[in-house]
Write a protein that holds these residues in place. Structure first.
Motif: not given
Length: 51
Positions: A38-50
């Motif tokens: 989930r933390r990695t997705l937050a970095v890769l996908v704009p607008g997604r918060e950690a």
């Protein structure tokens, strides 16, 4: 034409990476692995918060 091919390859690679991370973040058995995905997705996908 080479630029288009490279862009397509990059898009497929990015989409595959995000898909694998999303599945890992959803279905991983270990809580730590889900959290890291989930933390990695937050970095890769704009607008997604950690979390």
């Amino acid at each position: 034409m080479v630029i288009g091919l490279l862009s397509t390859i990059a898009a497929v690679f990015y989409g595959g990476t995000v898909s694998v991370l999303a599945l890992t973040a959803t279905f991983a058995r270990r809580r730590a692995l889900r959290h890291e995905a989930r933390r990695t997705l937050a970095v890769l996908v704009p607008g997604r918060e950690a979390e």
